[in-house]
Design a protein around this motif. Structure first.
Motif, PDB file in Angstrom:
ATOM      1  N   ALA A  27    -123.916 -25.685 -25.295  1.00 15.40           N
ATOM      2  CA  ALA A  27    -124.607 -25.605 -26.586  1.00 15.40           C
ATOM      3  C   ALA A  27    -123.613 -25.710 -27.739  1.00 15.40           C
ATOM      4  O   ALA A  27    -123.853 -26.443 -28.702  1.00 15.40           O
ATOM      5  N   PHE A  28    -122.487 -25.000 -27.638  1.00 15.50           N
ATOM      6  CA  PHE A  28    -121.474 -25.081 -28.690  1.00 15.50           C
ATOM      7  C   PHE A  28    -120.965 -26.506 -28.860  1.00 15.50           C
ATOM      8  O   PHE A  28    -120.874 -27.016 -29.973  1.00 15.50           O
ATOM      9  N   LEU A  29    -120.637 -27.143 -27.751  1.00 11.39           N
ATOM     10  CA  LEU A  29    -120.096 -28.496 -27.831  1.00 11.39           C
ATOM     11  C   LEU A  29    -121.136 -29.496 -28.334  1.00 11.39           C
ATOM     12  O   LEU A  29    -120.854 -30.315 -29.212  1.00 11.39           O
ATOM     13  N   GLY A  30    -122.335 -29.423 -27.785  1.00 10.42           N
ATOM     14  CA  GLY A  30    -123.377 -30.363 -28.174  1.00 10.42           C
ATOM     15  C   GLY A  30    -123.822 -30.192 -29.614  1.00 10.42           C
ATOM     16  O   GLY A  30    -123.951 -31.172 -30.364  1.00 10.42           O
ATOM     17  N   ILE A  31    -124.049 -28.960 -30.022  1.00  7.23           N
ATOM     18  CA  ILE A  31    -124.498 -28.707 -31.385  1.00  7.23           C
ATOM     19  C   ILE A  31    -123.374 -28.983 -32.379  1.00  7.23           C
ATOM     20  O   ILE A  31    -123.620 -29.452 -33.486  1.00  7.23           O
ATOM     21  N   GLY A  32    -122.123 -28.731 -31.980  1.00  2.00           N
ATOM     22  CA  GLY A  32    -120.997 -29.055 -32.852  1.00  2.00           C
ATOM     23  C   GLY A  32    -120.914 -30.546 -33.133  1.00  2.00           C
ATOM     24  O   GLY A  32    -120.706 -30.968 -34.272  1.00  2.00           O
ATOM     25  N   ARG A  33    -121.106 -31.356 -32.110  1.00  2.00           N
ATOM     26  CA  ARG A  33    -121.103 -32.810 -32.302  1.00  2.00           C
ATOM     27  C   ARG A  33    -122.281 -33.260 -33.149  1.00  2.00           C
ATOM     28  O   ARG A  33    -122.139 -34.105 -34.031  1.00  2.00           O
ATOM     29  N   LEU A  34    -123.448 -32.714 -32.867  1.00  2.00           N
ATOM     30  CA  LEU A  34    -124.639 -33.084 -33.624  1.00  2.00           C
ATOM     31  C   LEU A  34    -124.491 -32.696 -35.100  1.00  2.00           C
ATOM     32  O   LEU A  34    -124.868 -33.459 -35.987  1.00  2.00           O
ATOM     33  N   ALA A  35    -123.952 -31.517 -35.359  1.00  2.00           N
ATOM     34  CA  ALA A  35    -123.754 -31.059 -36.733  1.00  2.00           C
ATOM     35  C   ALA A  35    -122.784 -31.976 -37.472  1.00  2.00           C
ATOM     36  O   ALA A  35    -123.004 -32.309 -38.642  1.00  2.00           O
ATOM     37  N   ALA A  36    -121.712 -32.366 -36.803  1.00  2.00           N
ATOM     38  CA  ALA A  36    -120.743 -33.265 -37.436  1.00  2.00           C
ATOM     39  C   ALA A  36    -121.382 -34.616 -37.738  1.00  2.00           C
ATOM     40  O   ALA A  36    -121.148 -35.197 -38.805  1.00  2.00           O
ATOM     41  N   ARG A  37    -122.174 -35.129 -36.815  1.00  2.00           N
ATOM     42  CA  ARG A  37    -122.807 -36.427 -37.004  1.00  2.00           C
ATOM     43  C   ARG A  37    -123.836 -36.401 -38.135  1.00  2.00           C
ATOM     44  O   ARG A  37    -123.980 -37.358 -38.883  1.00  2.00           O
ATOM     45  N   GLU A  38    -124.538 -35.281 -38.278  1.00  2.00           N
ATOM     46  CA  GLU A  38    -125.574 -35.157 -39.303  1.00  2.00           C
ATOM     47  C   GLU A  38    -125.026 -34.692 -40.651  1.00  2.00           C
ATOM     48  O   GLU A  38    -125.755 -34.632 -41.626  1.00  2.00           O
TER      49      GLU A  38
END
Length: 103
Positions: A27-38
């Motif tokens: 969750a940390f890794l996935g949401i971190g990437r998604l947050a950066a992309r958005e």
């Protein structure tokens, strides 16, 4: 699934704890990437993930106590802290969902 995966002296590695740790890391890794992309700030998103994870664990534990160990909790309120006695399994996942959602 084996309840205890590894025993090393007084330390036990439980399968639920390992799966929870893997899920939180994903969750940390996935949401971190998604947050950066958005375009969101990673720190704020990670703080929210931490709050939701802790709230989910507390919600699951509270649901377990209300459904299965009410008398034990009333006689010993510190039993709420003892996660090894239960509270993170499938039947109380709705408590975890509610805890994370409310937070």
């Amino acid at each position: 699934m084996h309840p205890i995966l590894l025993k090393a002296g007084k330390i036990n590695i439980y399968s639920w704890g390992l799966m929870l740790a893997i899920a939180l890391i994903a969750a940390f890794l996935g949401i971190g990437r998604l947050a950066a992309r958005e375009g969101y700030e990673k720190e704020i998103v990670w703080d929210l993930v931490i709050i939701m994870a802790v709230s989910g664990i507390l919600g699951a534990r509270l649901t377990y106590i209300l459904l299965y160990e009410r008398e034990v909790f009333l006689s010993n309120p510190l039993s709420f802290i003892s996660l090894s006695s239960g509270g993170l399994w499938v039947l109380v996942c709705y408590g975890a969902l509610a805890g994370g959602f409310i937070s």
